[in-house]
Write a protein that holds these residues in place. Structure first.
Motif, PDB file in Angstrom:
ATOM      1  N   ALA A  40       9.411   8.394  -5.129  1.00  0.00           N
ATOM      2  CA  ALA A  40       9.649   9.532  -4.248  1.00  0.00           C
ATOM      3  C   ALA A  40      10.612  10.528  -4.888  1.00  0.00           C
ATOM      4  O   ALA A  40      11.632  10.149  -5.460  1.00  0.00           O
ATOM      5  N   THR A  41      10.282  11.803  -4.789  1.00  0.00           N
ATOM      6  CA  THR A  41      11.140  12.846  -5.349  1.00  0.00           C
ATOM      7  C   THR A  41      11.903  13.618  -4.272  1.00  0.00           C
ATOM      8  O   THR A  41      12.651  14.536  -4.575  1.00  0.00           O
ATOM      9  N   GLY A  42      11.677  13.233  -3.022  1.00  0.00           N
ATOM     10  CA  GLY A  42      12.361  13.871  -1.907  1.00  0.00           C
ATOM     11  C   GLY A  42      12.449  12.912  -0.739  1.00  0.00           C
ATOM     12  O   GLY A  42      12.082  11.738  -0.857  1.00  0.00           O
ATOM     13  N   PRO A  43      12.934  13.371   0.401  1.00  0.00           N
ATOM     14  CA  PRO A  43      13.107  12.488   1.555  1.00  0.00           C
ATOM     15  C   PRO A  43      11.779  11.936   2.065  1.00  0.00           C
ATOM     16  O   PRO A  43      10.737  12.584   1.958  1.00  0.00           O
ATOM     17  N   LEU A  44      11.851  10.727   2.627  1.00  0.00           N
ATOM     18  CA  LEU A  44      10.687  10.064   3.200  1.00  0.00           C
ATOM     19  C   LEU A  44      10.914   9.836   4.687  1.00  0.00           C
ATOM     20  O   LEU A  44      11.990   9.392   5.102  1.00  0.00           O
ATOM     21  N   LEU A  45       9.896  10.133   5.478  1.00  0.00           N
ATOM     22  CA  LEU A  45       9.924   9.846   6.908  1.00  0.00           C
ATOM     23  C   LEU A  45       9.110   8.573   7.122  1.00  0.00           C
ATOM     24  O   LEU A  45       7.888   8.585   7.048  1.00  0.00           O
ATOM     25  N   VAL A  46       9.805   7.472   7.360  1.00  0.00           N
ATOM     26  CA  VAL A  46       9.154   6.170   7.507  1.00  0.00           C
ATOM     27  C   VAL A  46       8.615   6.056   8.933  1.00  0.00           C
ATOM     28  O   VAL A  46       9.340   6.266   9.898  1.00  0.00           O
TER      29      VAL A  46
ATOM     30  N   ALA B  60      14.591  13.106  11.757  1.00  0.00           N
ATOM     31  CA  ALA B  60      14.290  12.791  10.362  1.00  0.00           C
ATOM     32  C   ALA B  60      13.244  13.753   9.811  1.00  0.00           C
ATOM     33  O   ALA B  60      12.368  14.240  10.528  1.00  0.00           O
ATOM     34  N   VAL B  61      13.359  14.019   8.521  1.00  0.00           N
ATOM     35  CA  VAL B  61      12.437  14.930   7.845  1.00  0.00           C
ATOM     36  C   VAL B  61      11.939  14.263   6.572  1.00  0.00           C
ATOM     37  O   VAL B  61      12.518  13.296   6.094  1.00  0.00           O
ATOM     38  N   GLY B  62      10.856  14.803   6.015  1.00  0.00           N
ATOM     39  CA  GLY B  62      10.373  14.311   4.740  1.00  0.00           C
ATOM     40  C   GLY B  62       8.894  13.999   4.754  1.00  0.00           C
ATOM     41  O   GLY B  62       8.200  14.144   5.768  1.00  0.00           O
ATOM     42  N   GLU B  63       8.403  13.556   3.614  1.00  0.00           N
ATOM     43  CA  GLU B  63       7.005  13.142   3.484  1.00  0.00           C
ATOM     44  C   GLU B  63       6.800  11.852   4.271  1.00  0.00           C
ATOM     45  O   GLU B  63       7.597  10.914   4.170  1.00  0.00           O
ATOM     46  N   VAL B  64       5.732  11.795   5.045  1.00  0.00           N
ATOM     47  CA  VAL B  64       5.493  10.642   5.900  1.00  0.00           C
ATOM     48  C   VAL B  64       5.059   9.442   5.050  1.00  0.00           C
ATOM     49  O   VAL B  64       4.138   9.541   4.222  1.00  0.00           O
ATOM     50  N   LEU B  65       5.735   8.319   5.272  1.00  0.00           N
ATOM     51  CA  LEU B  65       5.389   7.049   4.647  1.00  0.00           C
ATOM     52  C   LEU B  65       4.992   6.091   5.766  1.00  0.00           C
ATOM     53  O   LEU B  65       5.843   5.609   6.514  1.00  0.00           O
ATOM     54  N   GLU B  66       3.694   5.847   5.905  1.00  0.00           N
ATOM     55  CA  GLU B  66       3.194   5.007   6.989  1.00  0.00           C
ATOM     56  C   GLU B  66       3.164   3.548   6.555  1.00  0.00           C
ATOM     57  O   GLU B  66       2.749   3.223   5.440  1.00  0.00           O
ATOM     58  N   THR B  67       3.592   2.672   7.469  1.00  0.00           N
ATOM     59  CA  THR B  67       3.597   1.235   7.171  1.00  0.00           C
ATOM     60  C   THR B  67       2.437   0.499   7.831  1.00  0.00           C
ATOM     61  O   THR B  67       2.313  -0.712   7.699  1.00  0.00           O
ATOM     62  N   GLY B  68       1.577   1.237   8.541  1.00  0.00           N
ATOM     63  CA  GLY B  68       0.485   0.600   9.257  1.00  0.00           C
ATOM     64  C   GLY B  68      -0.516  -0.116   8.363  1.00  0.00           C
ATOM     65  O   GLY B  68      -1.272  -0.970   8.837  1.00  0.00           O
ATOM     66  N   GLY B  69      -0.536   0.220   7.085  1.00  0.00           N
ATOM     67  CA  GLY B  69      -1.430  -0.474   6.161  1.00  0.00           C
ATOM     68  C   GLY B  69      -0.968  -1.865   5.802  1.00  0.00           C
ATOM     69  O   GLY B  69      -1.734  -2.666   5.244  1.00  0.00           O
ATOM     70  N   LEU B  70       0.294  -2.166   6.092  1.00  0.00           N
ATOM     71  CA  LEU B  70       0.856  -3.499   5.815  1.00  0.00           C
ATOM     72  C   LEU B  70       0.682  -4.348   7.066  1.00  0.00           C
ATOM     73  O   LEU B  70       1.610  -4.560   7.832  1.00  0.00           O
ATOM     74  N   SER B  71      -0.530  -4.828   7.295  1.00  0.00           N
ATOM     75  CA  SER B  71      -0.850  -5.454   8.573  1.00  0.00           C
ATOM     76  C   SER B  71      -1.396  -6.860   8.391  1.00  0.00           C
ATOM     77  O   SER B  71      -2.055  -7.162   7.400  1.00  0.00           O
TER      78      SER B  71
ATOM     79  N   PHE C  85      12.037  -6.285   2.711  1.00  0.00           N
ATOM     80  CA  PHE C  85      12.021  -4.838   2.808  1.00  0.00           C
ATOM     81  C   PHE C  85      12.209  -4.222   1.432  1.00  0.00           C
ATOM     82  O   PHE C  85      12.627  -4.892   0.472  1.00  0.00           O
ATOM     83  N   VAL C  86      11.888  -2.939   1.353  1.00  0.00           N
ATOM     84  CA  VAL C  86      12.071  -2.173   0.125  1.00  0.00           C
ATOM     85  C   VAL C  86      13.222  -1.215   0.355  1.00  0.00           C
ATOM     86  O   VAL C  86      13.195  -0.410   1.300  1.00  0.00           O
ATOM     87  N   ASP C  87      14.259  -1.287  -0.485  1.00  0.00           N
ATOM     88  CA  ASP C  87      15.403  -0.399  -0.296  1.00  0.00           C
ATOM     89  C   ASP C  87      15.125   0.977  -0.894  1.00  0.00           C
ATOM     90  O   ASP C  87      14.026   1.242  -1.399  1.00  0.00           O
ATOM     91  N   GLY C  88      16.115   1.851  -0.837  1.00  0.00           N
ATOM     92  CA  GLY C  88      15.913   3.226  -1.259  1.00  0.00           C
ATOM     93  C   GLY C  88      15.703   3.428  -2.742  1.00  0.00           C
ATOM     94  O   GLY C  88      15.343   4.527  -3.174  1.00  0.00           O
ATOM     95  N   THR C  89      15.894   2.382  -3.531  1.00  0.00           N
ATOM     96  CA  THR C  89      15.627   2.478  -4.971  1.00  0.00           C
ATOM     97  C   THR C  89      14.241   1.967  -5.326  1.00  0.00           C
ATOM     98  O   THR C  89      13.842   2.043  -6.491  1.00  0.00           O
ATOM     99  N   GLY C  90      13.531   1.407  -4.327  1.00  0.00           N
ATOM    100  CA  GLY C  90      12.222   0.815  -4.599  1.00  0.00           C
ATOM    101  C   GLY C  90      12.291  -0.663  -4.919  1.00  0.00           C
ATOM    102  O   GLY C  90      11.286  -1.259  -5.334  1.00  0.00           O
ATOM    103  N   THR C  91      13.444  -1.278  -4.702  1.00  0.00           N
ATOM    104  CA  THR C  91      13.620  -2.711  -4.971  1.00  0.00           C
ATOM    105  C   THR C  91      13.232  -3.527  -3.742  1.00  0.00           C
ATOM    106  O   THR C  91      13.636  -3.207  -2.624  1.00  0.00           O
ATOM    107  N   VAL C  92      12.463  -4.593  -3.965  1.00  0.00           N
ATOM    108  CA  VAL C  92      12.091  -5.496  -2.877  1.00  0.00           C
ATOM    109  C   VAL C  92      13.242  -6.471  -2.627  1.00  0.00           C
ATOM    110  O   VAL C  92      13.738  -7.112  -3.556  1.00  0.00           O
ATOM    111  N   VAL C  93      13.660  -6.554  -1.374  1.00  0.00           N
ATOM    112  CA  VAL C  93      14.782  -7.409  -0.987  1.00  0.00           C
ATOM    113  C   VAL C  93      14.287  -8.416   0.042  1.00  0.00           C
ATOM    114  O   VAL C  93      13.551  -8.077   0.964  1.00  0.00           O
TER     115      VAL C  93
END
Length: 360
Positions: free
Chosen positions: A16-22, A33-44, A125-133
């Motif tokens: 991501a190069t800018g804010p994400l709207l989860v 909140a503002v930013g490009e929409v990141l939908e989690t509905g595909g993780l089902s 979860f995935v933190d703001g750096t893209g690391t899986v925790v």
């Protein structure tokens, strides 16, 4: 963006190069909140379900209705009674289990079993750096270190994007009954709820609206009958007892704030001291639904009363604007709390890209 695997989710956040709207189903979103929409509905999907062990592992984008159906097949449930606020907020969409955890959404049974976070055993979860925790697991145990499970519940996607959650679940009770108490004013009606909650009779719901106080008990049929009799003698007023589906329907109304649904005005969610609940509503001259024995107030007001709400609640709790356009949604944080929150966010989301403005 709509990733379908945890690896894709991590890649999306890292790149991501800018804010994400989860967003899960978009049914519980508050804030700005503002930013490009990141939908989690595909993780089902349900990953692991062990009815004998009362544990469930589910991907974050799984619809709540799908989880409910899977548990119902084994006569089990999520104990914390997930609210469905789509009707109140005038929204459509599908509520997801990740959104439930991210908002710590908890219904009337919280007075008995605790909140959503208390049923969570583990998270990925995935933190703001893209690391899986990963934190926690599939059993309830005390461990040293950070309890990220509790931290993520209620963080509204500002610390990380949930990909998987594990829960402890609960068997459905054999019987359910509700004492409907009428003939009492708000002060006395709320006092009756506190009497019930302070008794040894294991109350699983204590709410008031439309001039009625509702007290729920659940469990084995003989135990429910005994506790109903004991409570009837203690709470005063005119008591009617309803059971089974009639009782359950009353609590769905409380859970989903149905009495305020479709009415014009602002809706405030006020967490306060049960002993202060009647006074706050009287001061605001609001229409109200009280839950958690008075500890939670849903208040309906004309627009533009944010200052009055803040004054009424000051020193006795906090208020969140859940429906309406006027002013800030969340209450201001004390300087020391704001500093702590900023420090935690900097650790998990150093770029500040996840749901920026959500909690503001």
């Amino acid at each position: 963006m709509r990733p379908t695997t945890e690896a894709e989710l991590a890649e999306a956040v890292a790149g991501a190069t800018g804010p994400l709207l989860v967003r899960g189903g978009g049914t519980r979103t508050l804030g700005h909140a503002v930013g490009e929409v990141l939908e989690t509905g595909g993780l089902s999907g349900v990953e692991v379900y062990e009815p004998g062990a009362l544990t469930l592992v589910v991907r974050a984008g799984t619809p709540v209705a799908e989880v409910d159906r899977a548990l119902a097949c084994e006569r089990q449930r999520l104990a914390f009674e997930v609210p469905d606020l789509r009707g109140l907020l005038g929204r459509e969409g599908v509520s997801t289990i990740g959104g439930v955890v991210a908002t710590n959404a908890s219904g009337p049974r919280r007075v008995q079993v605790g909140a959503c976070r208390d049923a969570c055993l583990g998270v990925r979860f995935v933190d703001g750096t893209g690391t899986v925790v990963k934190n926690g697991g599939r059993v309830m145990k005390n461990v040293t270190g950070y309890d990220l499970v509790k931290l993520m519940a209620g963080s509204r996607g500002t610390l990380g994007v949930l990909s998987e959650v594990s829960f402890k679940v609960q068997a459905l009770p054999e019987a359910e009954a509700t004492l409907v108490v009428e003939g009492l004013g708000d002060e006395a009606g709320l006092a009756a709820l506190r009497v019930a909650l302070g008794s040894p009779f294991d109350v699983s719901g204590a709410a008031r609206h439309s001039g009625r106080s509702l007290i729920r008990v659940e469990g084995m049929a003989g135990s429910v009958a005994y506790r109903v009799g004991q409570l009837r003698a203690r709470v005063g007023g005119e008591v009617t007892v309803v059971e089974a589906e009639t009782s359950a329907a009353l609590w769905r109304e409380v859970r989903d704030v149905v009495p305020l649904m479709g009415k014009p005005g602002e809706v405030w969610r006020i967490a306060t001291l049960p002993t202060a609940a009647a006074g706050i509503v009287a001061q605001l001259e609001a229409e109200a639904l009280w839950d958690w024995g008075g500890g939670l107030i849903w208040a309906l007001l004309d627009p533009g009363h944010g200052a009055e709400v803040a004054a009424a609640v000051a020193g006795r709790g906090h208020a969140t604007l859940v429906k309406g356009e006027g002013g800030p949604v969340f209450p201001p944080e004390a300087p020391e709390v704001a500093a702590l929150v900023a420090g935690v966010k900097a650790k998990f989301d150093p770029r500040g890209i996840l749901n920026r403005g959500m909690m503001g």
